[in-house]
Every structure is written in structure tokens, then in C-alpha cells.
Design a protein around this motif. Structure first.
Motif, short mmCIF file in Angstrom:
data_model
loop_
_atom_site.label_atom_id
_atom_site.label_comp_id
_atom_site.label_asym_id
_atom_site.label_seq_id
_atom_site.Cartn_x
_atom_site.Cartn_y
_atom_site.Cartn_z
N ALA A 211 0.95 -1.19 -0.19
CA ALA A 211 -0.10 -0.10 0.13
C ALA A 211 0.77 1.30 -0.10
CB ALA A 211 -0.78 0.06 0.98
N GLN A 212 0.23 2.45 -0.52
CA GLN A 212 0.91 3.54 -0.29
C GLN A 212 1.39 3.99 0.75
OE1 GLN A 212 1.73 6.16 -2.98
NE2 GLN A 212 2.65 7.35 -1.28
N VAL A 213 2.82 4.40 0.89
CA VAL A 213 3.05 4.77 2.11
C VAL A 213 2.53 6.32 2.60
CG1 VAL A 213 5.27 5.91 3.35
CG2 VAL A 213 5.58 4.11 1.75
N PRO A 214 1.69 6.19 3.94
CA PRO A 214 0.81 7.52 3.97
C PRO A 214 1.37 8.88 3.84
CG PRO A 214 0.45 5.96 5.72
CD PRO A 214 1.83 5.04 4.87
N ASP A 215 2.55 9.18 4.52
CA ASP A 215 3.29 10.19 4.55
C ASP A 215 4.53 10.20 3.47
OD1 ASP A 215 4.63 8.29 5.96
OD2 ASP A 215 5.22 10.04 7.47
N GLY A 216 4.52 9.28 2.57
CA GLY A 216 5.63 9.14 1.56
C GLY A 216 5.62 10.04 0.20
N ALA A 217 6.58 9.46 -0.79
CA ALA A 217 6.40 10.11 -1.92
C ALA A 217 5.31 9.48 -2.75
CB ALA A 217 7.56 10.08 -2.61
N PRO A 218 4.62 10.08 -3.77
CA PRO A 218 3.70 9.37 -4.37
C PRO A 218 4.05 8.42 -5.27
CG PRO A 218 4.09 11.68 -5.45
CD PRO A 218 4.66 11.65 -4.21
N GLY A 219 3.56 7.17 -5.13
CA GLY A 219 4.05 5.96 -5.88
C GLY A 219 4.82 5.02 -5.09
N HIS A 220 5.24 5.57 -3.68
CA HIS A 220 5.92 4.73 -2.96
C HIS A 220 5.36 3.95 -2.05
CE1 HIS A 220 9.41 4.79 0.55
NE2 HIS A 220 9.28 3.55 0.02
N LEU A 221 5.26 2.51 -2.37
CA LEU A 221 4.48 1.58 -1.78
C LEU A 221 5.12 0.64 -0.86
CD1 LEU A 221 2.88 0.31 -5.01
CD2 LEU A 221 2.15 2.45 -3.86
N VAL A 222 4.43 0.15 0.26
CA VAL A 222 5.43 -0.73 0.98
C VAL A 222 4.56 -1.97 1.51
CG1 VAL A 222 5.10 0.61 3.13
CG2 VAL A 222 7.16 -1.07 2.93
N ALA A 223 4.99 -3.14 1.88
CA ALA A 223 4.15 -4.01 2.37
C ALA A 223 4.87 -4.35 3.85
CB ALA A 223 4.15 -5.31 1.54
N ALA A 224 4.11 -3.73 4.85
CA ALA A 224 4.71 -4.02 6.23
C ALA A 224 3.92 -3.68 7.19
CB ALA A 224 6.18 -3.22 6.47
N TRP A 225 3.84 -4.21 8.30
CA TRP A 225 2.79 -4.22 9.47
C TRP A 225 3.61 -3.25 10.42
CZ3 TRP A 225 -1.69 -4.91 8.24
CH2 TRP A 225 -1.99 -6.04 7.18
N TYR A 226 5.03 -3.19 10.58
CA TYR A 226 5.68 -2.37 11.32
C TYR A 226 5.89 -0.99 10.66
CZ TYR A 226 9.11 -4.60 8.15
OH TYR A 226 9.55 -4.62 7.11
N ASP A 227 6.23 -0.05 11.58
CA ASP A 227 6.53 1.20 10.88
C ASP A 227 8.33 1.23 11.16
OD1 ASP A 227 7.20 3.75 10.43
OD2 ASP A 227 5.31 4.74 11.59
N LEU A 228 8.80 1.22 10.03
CA LEU A 228 10.17 1.05 9.84
C LEU A 228 10.87 2.45 10.55
CD1 LEU A 228 12.78 -0.81 9.55
CD2 LEU A 228 12.95 0.33 7.14
N ARG A 229 10.16 3.51 9.96
CA ARG A 229 10.84 4.92 10.23
C ARG A 229 10.75 5.11 11.85
NH1 ARG A 229 9.46 10.43 7.20
NH2 ARG A 229 7.61 10.01 8.14
N ALA A 230 9.59 4.83 12.59
CA ALA A 230 9.33 4.96 13.87
C ALA A 230 10.36 4.06 14.85
CB ALA A 230 7.99 4.74 14.26
N ALA A 231 10.44 2.87 14.26
CA ALA A 231 11.27 1.81 14.95
C ALA A 231 12.78 2.22 15.03
CB ALA A 231 11.11 0.35 14.27
N LEU A 232 13.23 2.79 13.76
CA LEU A 232 14.62 3.18 13.65
C LEU A 232 14.90 4.51 14.45
CD1 LEU A 232 15.30 3.07 10.08
CD2 LEU A 232 16.58 1.60 11.74
N ALA A 233 13.87 5.15 14.47
CA ALA A 233 14.07 6.63 15.42
C ALA A 233 13.96 5.95 16.96
CB ALA A 233 12.78 7.39 15.05
N ALA A 234 12.93 5.33 17.14
CA ALA A 234 13.12 4.53 18.77
C ALA A 234 14.55 4.15 19.00
CB ALA A 234 12.07 3.76 18.81
N GLU A 235 14.94 3.41 17.89
CA GLU A 235 16.53 2.80 18.47
C GLU A 235 17.50 3.77 18.31
OE1 GLU A 235 17.82 0.11 15.18
OE2 GLU A 235 16.87 -1.66 16.22
N ALA A 236 17.37 4.57 17.74
CA ALA A 236 18.55 5.84 17.68
C ALA A 236 18.35 6.54 18.93
CB ALA A 236 18.21 6.61 16.54
N ALA A 237 16.95 6.83 19.56
CA ALA A 237 17.02 7.50 20.71
C ALA A 237 17.61 6.62 22.02
CB ALA A 237 15.45 7.92 20.74
N ALA A 238 17.34 5.39 21.84
CA ALA A 238 17.61 4.46 22.96
C ALA A 238 19.34 4.40 23.15
CB ALA A 238 17.21 3.28 22.65
#
Lengths: 322, 343
Positions: free
Chosen positions: B316-343
């Protein structure tokens, strides 16, 4: 032309190798023959009229009192200058005895090879194109049956069915005395050529089948299909052009089995060729002829392989340069 | 195909699936792949062996049987220039192959026929589609020149083994573009080549694409190659598309953990932004006779959520991504990476 020069050089080097090989083969053949029980003098010792003095005289006369290596050297030396010895049976020169029989054997081998190659290649190709299809399974079964049957028995079966029962072909011999029409000769050739040919058909079809199967799975066949090449053209130009290359090598490899097969077939069909001659010479313990036949067959096989090698080199562009 | 609609896709694939029945169960090589390709667009398809990236294009070309894949079950829909390809008979597909859709395979040593001259093999692509022999031979020389082979007159008479790897690949390319196809499928065309030759072939392809105005599907396992040639990138794994979008978006706003893994395992500049040191993706590709029930990458994914193991994520289309940028994932990679960086 560079190609011609290269071929010439290859022929020379292969010829040199062949001579060495021939030397070894003749030495082994010579020694083996003298190791066999009976010995060259047995046909004389067996006859009741011979005295010990007679035998010793013959032994000296034939040079059989000399040590074996010396006997070999003398025999081999004479061989090189074209003196292959004389038959113990009728004192005829071995070379002319063989030459007299050669034609019939070549005729038989040629006819058998033609049958084997055409039938074998066709069976192999169509079997492989429809692998595990009804035709392929039938052909596989038939070739296995033929390969499992001893040639002599198969020959006798053919004589029984097609000559005795159906009367389609003569039971043996090349042609009746005095009749030299080619149709008659062909009629007589039918039986032995069929028997010898069918055995080799089985071998050819098995090899061709696996060669075609291998080529069908090659990437270049996929490329050809991706180009939109017509299916028959893919088979002829891409599959067969590559699959027949190993068949050239088989040509050389099959020559000994063809010669061996000819021995049995000729004996069964009383065909007056080299095979019969070989068989009769062994029965008569005619050592010079046996040795001559061994050497002659070795030369044939070596030449056949040499020819196959050179043909292979011409047919496969990857081997042309280097 | 009523009007010449410039926005109509050149290639439209819907729910393409390819299964190979084997004694050990069906191998599910491709499991519902859908995407479109515009005329002139270059799509890079990335994935490791067994991702279904090569199999799905062979399936749409009707070429699976050639690889011992007789009996492959192909379902779904592939429309090329408005015509359905799946279920078409062989003559119709053959008319298309080589003429409208060209293919360049990897490993040009085994993909070229060793006993035919290079000129013959190029000309054959043309004669198979109706060009006369003499004209095809002439055109073959032009093509050799076009792909940058010097002395085409002489080289056309040479056999494949007389060429270097890079030159052989150029010959393969000449075969692929012989009929000036609308679509060129390149299946790992640079994989067997060393890096400098690879760069030359990439240059050549970029050049040819411009000259001939053709669309391209470039199949590779190398993200770096994709960055160099494609506009759109599509990451495949376990016979599915996991992420797809403009090259910029996928590289710099990565949303799938597998894509991230591919980028982190990439040496050089393109991968540098994603890691401090070269890493590999842990674990093994899935057994495609028994693919995992959920996200195929979940067992190897450190960001996987419980849902990833149970349910296949939709593309499905990445909600806040570039038009035509599609991803199949239940997890939110950007949020997960940000959380990792903060930790």
C-alpha cells in the motif's frame, strides 16, 4: 590458410601418438596370444603323422624356437615393411587373406552403421523431444530389450523368423556362387546388416537421447526461444547442432563394438568377412592370421578414432583455434 | 486498445502467481505480484535468489518450459500493450518475443550458442520476425557497431568463445534490442562481469534506452546497479513485492526492513548513508514449498511484530511518503529506527 596448417599439425601429432599406441597394442596382443594354451604348434603336434624331429624342424623353420621378445621384434619388423607372415593353413600371405575378406566386412559395417545412425538418431531425437511420452517409453523399452539380447541369439532368431518361417531373406552367405547382381547382394546383406545395425541403433539412440536432453536444458536454447525463433528451428539449429557433436566422438568409440559385433554376426550368418575369418583362424589356431587380424583391427580402431577426433575438431568451432 | 492513450501502461501485471508442482509439494515461486510499467520507464527489480524476480518475467514470456519448468502453474493477468499474455498460445507469444519484448540474459557464455557465429545469432533474432536474410545480416553489423564492438564486419564471423565476457554481454544486448522492442527485460546482465566492465555495460544500456526509447525491466540483486539505471525500484522477496517506489524515495526514505538490509549490505557511496559498517542480512531465504503464513521476511526481521507472522501485509501507499512509494509491512520502520536511535 591458418586452419589448414593447424589441422595438418594436429594430424601429425595425433599420428605419432597413434603409432606409439599401435606398438603397445601389438606387443600386448602378441604376448597374450603366446600365453594362450595350445600354442602355435598345436595344430602340428595334434596330427598323428608327425615325429618329434618334424616338429622341431617346423619350429625352427617358423622361428618359434627363438625367445619371445626376438620373435616379436622380427614379426613387428616384417609388419612394418608389409610382410605380415603367411597363414599356417594354406601358406597364403596374411595381408592378402585379410584384404580378400575386408570388402565384405566393410559392406556389412557400412550398412549396419547407416541403419544404426538413421534409426538411432531419429529415435533419440524424438524420444528426447517428448521425454517420458508414449513414444519415448516405447523406444526406451525396445532399446533396452535389444541391448540385453546376445547378438548371436538375436541373429539366430532373425534367421529363424525371417528366413526359415517367412522366407524373406536368405539364411546366410554373401551371395550364391556365380551370381553377382547387386540386388542379390543387397538381399543377402539384409539379415546381418539388420542384426548388427539394430544392436548399434540401441546404443546410438541412448546417446543421442541424452545429448538432446542436455542441450534442451541449455541457456542458449532459452535465448533462442526468447528471440522468437520458431520451435522446429530451435531444435534443428540450436539443439541438434550441439547435440550431434558428441555423436562424432561416438563414431570412433563405436568402431570396436561394431567390429566385435561383426565377428558374431558374420559367424551366425556365415558371412565371408573378417569376423568369420577371425573366428575360423582361432578355431584352426592359425597364429599369423590371428595376429594379423588383431593388428589390422587395432589399426582400424585407432584410425577411426583419429578420424573422429579430427572431424570433431572441424565441427566444433571452440576446438578450431588454439 | 481503442485510442492511443499515452498514460495507458505498457505492461500491467495483476496477481501473477507461479507455482511449480514437485514431489515435495508445490514450490510457490511467485505469489500475487502486481505492478505496472509505463512506456519508456526503467524499473529495477531487486531481490536475492529465489525471490521470484526472474521466474515471474520468464512466466510472462512463456519461457518457463525451457528450464525444466514444464508443468508450471501460472495464474493472474499480464497485459502488454493492452493484450493479455497469460494463456496465450505459443505462436502468439513467439511473435511478441524478440520483436516487442527483448530479453538480455545473464552469463553470456552459456546464453550464446557456442557453434553459431555471433553474426548468425544476432541475424536470427531478425529473420525470426520476417526480415530477409541479407537485410538481417546487414542489420546485425549495424547492431554490433551500436553496442560498441569494433570491426563488426570481422567480428560478426567470430564465435562466442572468441569474445571477452564484456563483449559477449554486448552481443547479448545486440540480440535483445535487434528488433527495437518496446520493452527490454535484462535479467542480471552485469552480474557475471567485473566492475569496470559492468560500468561500461550500464553506460551502453543508458545510451541505448535513450536512442531507442524503450522501457526496461532490470533484474538484479545489486541495489547499486539499480541506483545507476532505474527510475523506479521494486524489492521482491519470497515471491512478493515488499517495497516499490521512485529510486530516491526507496533509497532515502526506506520503509521495509528487507530493503534496509539490502542497502546496508551495499558497499560504496550508495550504501554509506544507511550504516556505519557493512552488514549482511541474517538468516536464510524461506523454503518456498512451505512459505511462512505472514510476511515472508518476518523470520529474519528484527522489527517484526506478532502480526507479521500471521497475516500477509498488503502492498500500500506509504501514507506520508512520496507518491508511488508503496510498502508491504505491518511495522513502521521509520518509527522503529527513530526509537532505536533514541535508545
Amino acid at each position: 590458410m591458418a586452419l589448414a596448417q593447424l589441422m595438418l599439425r594436429r594430424i601429425w601429432s595425433r599420428l605419432a601418438q597413434s603409432l606409439v599406441l599401435l606398438g603397445i597394442v601389438s606387443m600386448v596382443g602378441f604376448s597374450l596370444l603366446h600365453l594362450t594354451p595350445g600354442g602355435p604348434l598345436s595344430q602340428f603336434t595334434d596330427s598323428p603323422g608327425m615325429t618329434q624331429a618334424d616338429i622341431e624342424r617346423i619350429e625352427r623353420q617358423l622361428g618359434l624356437d627363438q625367445p619371445l621378445p626376438l620373435q616379436y621384434l622380427r614379426w613387428a619388423g616384417n609388419l612394418v615393411v608389409g610382410d605380415w607372415g603367411r597363414s599356417y593353413r594354406d601358406d597364403a600371405p596374411v595381408l592378402s587373406v585379410i584384404a580378400g575378406r575386408m570388402g565384405q566386412t566393410f559392406k556389412l559395417m557400412l550398412a549396419a552403421s547407416l541403419i544404426a545412425m538413421t534409426l538411432g538418431l531419429l529415435l533419440g531425437v524424438f524420444g528426447a523431444l517428448r521425454q517420458h511420452g508414449r513414444f519415448d517409453r516405447g523406444a526406451t523399452l525396445a532399446t533396452m530389450v535389444i541391448l540385453s539380447i546376445p547378438t548371436f541369439w538375436f541373429g539366430l532368431l532373425v534367421i529363424y523368423v525371417f528366413s526359415q518361417r517367412l522366407g524373406w531373406i536368405p539364411a546366410g552367405n554373401a551371395a550364391p556362387v556365380g551370381d553377382s547382381g547387386w540386388l542379390v547382394a543387397l538381399h543377402h546383406l539384409l539379415g546381418p546388416a539388420f542384426v548388427l545395425g539394430l544392436v548399434n541403433t540401441a546404443v546410438w539412440s541412448r546417446y543421442m537421447r541424452s545429448a538432446v536432453l542436455e542441450c534442451l536444458g541449455q541457456d542458449y536454447v532459452r535465448t533462442a526461444r526468447a528471440k522468437g525463433v520458431a520451435p522446429w528451428r530451435v531444435v534443428v539449429r540450436h539443439v541438434l547442432r550441439n547435440a550431434w557433436l558428441p555423436m562424432i566422438a561416438l563414431l570412433g568409440l563405436e568402431l570396436p563394438s561394431l567390429l566385435g559385433g561383426a565377428l558374431v554376426t558374420e559367424t551366425v550368418f556365415t558371412w565371408p568377412g573378417m569376423g568369420r575369418l577371425f573366428y575360423d583362424s582361432i578355431a584352426n589356431r592359425d597364429y599369423p592370421v590371428i595376429l594379423g587380424m588383431l593388428t589390422f583391427s587395432a589399426i582400424l580402431v585407432i584410425l577411426g578414432n583419429l578420424l573422429a577426433d579430427l572431424l570433431y575438431g572441424l565441427a566444433d568451432p571452440r576446438l578450431r583455434r588454439r | 486498445m481503442t485510442t492511443k492513450d499515452t498514460t495507458a501502461p505498457l505492461l500491467e501485471i495483476r496477481d501473477l502467481a507461479v507455482h511449480f508442482p514437485t514431489p515435495g509439494g508445490a514450490v510457490r515461486a511467485v505469489n500475487g505480484v502486481s505492478y505496472t510499467l509505463r512506456a519508456g520507464e526503467t524499473l529495477g527489480i531487486v531481490g536475492e535468489s529465489g525471490s521470484g524476480k526472474s521466474v515471474h518475467v520468464l512466466a510472462l514470456l512463456g519461457l518457463l518450459a525451457a528450464r525444466g519448468g514444464a508443468g508450471a502453474i501460472v495464474s493472474g493477468s499480464v497485459r502488454f500493450e493492452g493484450q493479455e499474455l497469460i494463456g496465450r498460445d505459443e505462436p502468439a507469444l513467439r511473435a511478441l518475443r524478440g520483436r516487442r519484448i527483448g530479453v538480455v540474459f545473464q552469463d553470456p557464455m552459456s546464453s550464446l550458442n557456442p557453434v553459431l557465429t555471433v553474426g548468425e545469432q544476432i541475424a536470427e533474432a531478425l529473420t525470426s520476425h520476417g526480415l530477409g536474410r541479407a537485410a538481417a545480416t546487414r542489420r546485425a553489423l549495424e547492431l554490433l557497431e551500436l553496442v560498441g564492438i569494433r570491426e563488426p564486419q570481422r567480428r560478426a564471423r567470430d564465435y562466442p568463445h572468441q569474445f571477452s565476457g564484456g563483449m559477449r554481454q554486448r552481443v547479448m544486448i545486440a540480440i535483445g534490442i535487434a528488433c527495437e522492442p518496446k520493452l527490454l527485460i535484462a535479467d542480471e546482465p552485469t552480474t557475471a562481469l567485473d566492475v569496470t566492465v559492468q560500468a561500461q555495460v550500464l553506460d551502453l544500456m543508458r545510451d541505448l534506452r535513450k536512442k531507442l526509447g524503450m522501457a526496461m525491466i532490470w533484474i538484479t540483486h545489486d541495489m547499486g546497479v539499480v541506483a545507476g539505471i532505474a527510475e523506479t525500484v521494486q524489492v521482491m522477496y519470497g515471491g512478493r513485492i515488499l517495497e516499490r517506489g521512485p529510486v530516491r524515495a526507496v533509497f532515502h526514505d526506506t520503509r521495509n526492513a528487507y530493503t534496509l538490509g539490502l542497502l546496508q549490505s551495499l558497499p560504496g557511496a550508495a550504501g554509506a548513508a544507511h550504516r556505519s559498517r557493512l552488514t549482511s542480512i541474517p538468516g536464510q531465504p524461506p523454503d518456498m514449498t512451505r512459505p511462512p503464513p505472514g510476511d515472508p521476511f518476518a523470520p529474519r526481521n528484527r522489527f517484526a511484530t506478532p502480526r507479521c507472522f500471521e497475516e500477509v501485509p498488503p502492498l500500500a501507499q506509504v501514507p506520508d511518503g512520496a507518491p508511488g512509494h508503496l510498502v508491504a509491512a505491518w511495522y513502521d520502520l521509520r518509527a522503529a529506527l527513530a526509537a532505536e536511535a533514541a535508545a
